[in-house]
Write a protein that holds these residues in place. Structure first.
Motif, PDB file in Angstrom:
ATOM      1  N   ALA A 166       0.831  -1.209   0.000  1.00 31.94           N
ATOM      2  CA  ALA A 166       0.000   0.000   0.000  1.00 31.94           C
ATOM      3  C   ALA A 166       0.865   1.259   0.000  1.00 31.94           C
ATOM      4  O   ALA A 166       0.578   2.222  -0.721  1.00 31.94           O
ATOM      5  CB  ALA A 166      -0.940  -0.002   1.202  1.00 31.94           C
ATOM      6  N   ILE A 167       1.948   1.238   0.767  1.00 31.47           N
ATOM      7  CA  ILE A 167       2.868   2.393   0.791  1.00 31.47           C
ATOM      8  C   ILE A 167       3.530   2.568  -0.571  1.00 31.47           C
ATOM      9  O   ILE A 167       3.623   3.690  -1.092  1.00 31.47           O
ATOM     10  CB  ILE A 167       3.916   2.223   1.911  1.00 31.47           C
ATOM     11  N   ALA A 168       3.970   1.479  -1.178  1.00 28.84           N
ATOM     12  CA  ALA A 168       4.609   1.551  -2.496  1.00 28.84           C
ATOM     13  C   ALA A 168       3.614   2.045  -3.545  1.00 28.84           C
ATOM     14  O   ALA A 168       3.964   2.848  -4.417  1.00 28.84           O
ATOM     15  CB  ALA A 168       5.159   0.184  -2.894  1.00 28.84           C
ATOM     16  N   GLN A 169       2.369   1.586  -3.441  1.00 30.87           N
ATOM     17  CA  GLN A 169       1.345   2.014  -4.388  1.00 30.87           C
ATOM     18  C   GLN A 169       1.068   3.513  -4.254  1.00 30.87           C
ATOM     19  O   GLN A 169       0.949   4.220  -5.255  1.00 30.87           O
ATOM     20  CB  GLN A 169       0.069   1.208  -4.136  1.00 30.87           C
ATOM     21  N   GLN A 170       0.987   4.011  -3.020  1.00 25.81           N
ATOM     22  CA  GLN A 170       0.778   5.446  -2.800  1.00 25.81           C
ATOM     23  C   GLN A 170       1.953   6.244  -3.350  1.00 25.81           C
ATOM     24  O   GLN A 170       1.769   7.289  -3.970  1.00 25.81           O
ATOM     25  CB  GLN A 170       0.595   5.741  -1.313  1.00 25.81           C
ATOM     26  N   ALA A 171       3.156   5.769  -3.132  1.00 30.29           N
ATOM     27  CA  ALA A 171       4.349   6.471  -3.623  1.00 30.29           C
ATOM     28  C   ALA A 171       4.358   6.517  -5.152  1.00 30.29           C
ATOM     29  O   ALA A 171       4.757   7.516  -5.747  1.00 30.29           O
ATOM     30  CB  ALA A 171       5.612   5.800  -3.098  1.00 30.29           C
ATOM     31  N   ALA A 172       3.907   5.457  -5.789  1.00 35.85           N
ATOM     32  CA  ALA A 172       3.897   5.403  -7.250  1.00 35.85           C
ATOM     33  C   ALA A 172       2.879   6.370  -7.849  1.00 35.85           C
ATOM     34  O   ALA A 172       3.049   6.821  -8.978  1.00 35.85           O
ATOM     35  CB  ALA A 172       3.593   3.985  -7.722  1.00 35.85           C
ATOM     36  N   HIS A 173       1.842   6.696  -7.118  1.00 36.81           N
ATOM     37  CA  HIS A 173       0.794   7.584  -7.627  1.00 36.81           C
ATOM     38  C   HIS A 173       0.964   9.034  -7.188  1.00 36.81           C
ATOM     39  O   HIS A 173       0.161   9.880  -7.554  1.00 36.81           O
ATOM     40  CB  HIS A 173      -0.581   7.059  -7.200  1.00 36.81           C
ATOM     41  N   ARG A 174       1.987   9.330  -6.418  1.00 39.86           N
ATOM     42  CA  ARG A 174       2.257  10.716  -6.026  1.00 39.86           C
ATOM     43  C   ARG A 174       2.868  11.467  -7.187  1.00 39.86           C
ATOM     44  O   ARG A 174       3.731  10.923  -7.886  1.00 39.86           O
ATOM     45  CB  ARG A 174       3.233  10.749  -4.838  1.00 39.86           C
ATOM     46  N   PRO A 175       2.457  12.725  -7.371  1.00 39.86           N
ATOM     47  CA  PRO A 175       3.107  13.496  -8.442  1.00 39.86           C
ATOM     48  C   PRO A 175       4.583  13.702  -8.111  1.00 39.86           C
ATOM     49  O   PRO A 175       4.965  13.851  -6.952  1.00 39.86           O
ATOM     50  CB  PRO A 175       2.357  14.825  -8.448  1.00 39.86           C
ATOM     51  N   ALA A 176       5.380  13.690  -9.137  1.00 42.38           N
ATOM     52  CA  ALA A 176       6.824  13.882  -8.947  1.00 42.38           C
ATOM     53  C   ALA A 176       7.086  15.298  -8.471  1.00 42.38           C
ATOM     54  O   ALA A 176       6.440  16.250  -8.913  1.00 42.38           O
ATOM     55  CB  ALA A 176       7.559  13.613 -10.250  1.00 42.38           C
ATOM     56  N   ARG A 177       8.017  15.445  -7.563  1.00 41.98           N
ATOM     57  CA  ARG A 177       8.406  16.768  -7.076  1.00 41.98           C
ATOM     58  C   ARG A 177       9.351  17.405  -8.082  1.00 41.98           C
ATOM     59  O   ARG A 177      10.259  16.741  -8.592  1.00 41.98           O
ATOM     60  CB  ARG A 177       9.111  16.662  -5.728  1.00 41.98           C
ATOM     61  N   PRO A 178       9.136  18.690  -8.336  1.00 38.05           N
ATOM     62  CA  PRO A 178      10.080  19.343  -9.255  1.00 38.05           C
ATOM     63  C   PRO A 178      11.460  19.423  -8.619  1.00 38.05           C
ATOM     64  O   PRO A 178      11.595  19.641  -7.424  1.00 38.05           O
ATOM     65  CB  PRO A 178       9.490  20.754  -9.462  1.00 38.05           C
ATOM     66  N   VAL A 179      12.461  19.215  -9.445  1.00 35.65           N
ATOM     67  CA  VAL A 179      13.837  19.281  -8.972  1.00 35.65           C
ATOM     68  C   VAL A 179      14.269  20.731  -9.064  1.00 35.65           C
ATOM     69  O   VAL A 179      14.174  21.359 -10.119  1.00 35.65           O
ATOM     70  CB  VAL A 179      14.751  18.383  -9.831  1.00 35.65           C
ATOM     71  N   SER A 180      14.709  21.267  -7.948  1.00 30.27           N
ATOM     72  CA  SER A 180      15.158  22.669  -7.969  1.00 30.27           C
ATOM     73  C   SER A 180      16.646  22.730  -8.266  1.00 30.27           C
ATOM     74  O   SER A 180      17.415  21.862  -7.836  1.00 30.27           O
ATOM     75  CB  SER A 180      14.845  23.345  -6.641  1.00 30.27           C
ATOM     76  N   ALA A 181      17.004  23.756  -9.009  1.00 33.33           N
ATOM     77  CA  ALA A 181      18.420  23.930  -9.325  1.00 33.33           C
ATOM     78  C   ALA A 181      19.126  24.445  -8.089  1.00 33.33           C
ATOM     79  O   ALA A 181      18.648  25.329  -7.407  1.00 33.33           O
ATOM     80  CB  ALA A 181      18.578  24.940 -10.464  1.00 33.33           C
ATOM     81  N   SER A 182      20.262  23.866  -7.810  1.00 38.17           N
ATOM     82  CA  SER A 182      21.000  24.307  -6.630  1.00 38.17           C
ATOM     83  C   SER A 182      21.905  25.485  -7.009  1.00 38.17           C
ATOM     84  O   SER A 182      22.478  25.493  -8.093  1.00 38.17           O
ATOM     85  CB  SER A 182      21.808  23.166  -6.028  1.00 38.17           C
ATOM     86  N   PRO A 183      21.967  26.466  -6.112  1.00 40.89           N
ATOM     87  CA  PRO A 183      22.798  27.613  -6.412  1.00 40.89           C
ATOM     88  C   PRO A 183      24.282  27.236  -6.419  1.00 40.89           C
ATOM     89  O   PRO A 183      24.734  26.452  -5.615  1.00 40.89           O
ATOM     90  CB  PRO A 183      22.496  28.608  -5.293  1.00 40.89           C
ATOM     91  N   GLY A 184      25.010  27.836  -7.292  1.00 42.55           N
ATOM     92  CA  GLY A 184      26.425  27.673  -7.168  1.00 42.55           C
ATOM     93  C   GLY A 184      27.153  27.294  -8.305  1.00 42.55           C
ATOM     94  O   GLY A 184      28.050  26.924  -8.691  1.00 42.55           O
TER      95      GLY A 184
END
Length: 184
Positions: A166-184
């Motif tokens: 159930a945890i894996a299924q919930q994780a698979a259906h979560r929208p992907a988080r945008p990757v933020s560019a790291s400063p530097g």
């Protein structure tokens, strides 16, 4: 000592022990006496039948009984399907997920009934009784006890696999988080 004087002593002890909270000490005494009687009966059966008591239980039996005790204590104290067994002593409160319910001990006025309600709604409390029964079963009827404990252990493992799924299924259906560019 008369029953009346015993009740009076328990009442004074309860008042001194927990003056601001109702603690059913008399009911707890009944529960402890019952547990002692059951344990004595198991010991007597072992002696009468001449069953050998192991010097040291095997690690496999300890693990098997531990997991089976966990599962059976959860089934008896929290499972929605077994709530009719607890209903005379508890009152439904709310669902707590995975087929389990939360219940409160009924305020019945009887210390014994209250103590039984606590025992039947607390998996930690009931586990002592279950482990004692399964351990006695390993001596008196080892094959049957191991078979029952194996089934309970399989159900416990299945529970954890179901929850992991159930945890894996919930994780698979979560929208992907945008990757933020790291400063530097």
């Amino acid at each position: 000592m008369s029953e009346r004087s015993v009740r009076a002593k328990i009442s004074r002890l309860r008042q001194a022990y927990a003056p601001h909270d109702h603690r059913p000490l008399g009911g707890y005494l009944v529960a402890m006496g019952t547990y002692t009687g059951v344990t004595g009966l198991l010991a007597t059966l072992v002696k009468v039948t001449g069953r050998p008591v192991p010097v040291r239980p095997s690690t496999a039996d300890i693990v098997l009984v531990s997991i089976a005790t966990h599962k059976l204590s959860r089934v008896l104290t929290k499972d929605a399907v077994t709530s009719p067994l607890r209903a005379p002593f508890t009152q439904y409160d709310k669902p707590i997920g995975s087929g389990e319910v939360m219940e409160q001990v009924r305020d019945s006025g009887s210390g014994t009934r209250h103590a039984i309600g606590e025992l039947l709604s607390c998996p930690f409390c009931l586990a002592v009784w279950i482990a004692t029964g399964l351990t006695g079963g390993l001596v008196l009827a080892p094959r049957l006890t191991r078979l029952a404990a194996t089934a309970l252990t399989a159900v416990a493992a299945s529970d954890f696999l179901q929850m992991g799924y159930a945890i894996a299924q919930q994780a698979a259906h979560r929208p992907a988080r945008p990757v933020s560019a790291s400063p530097g």
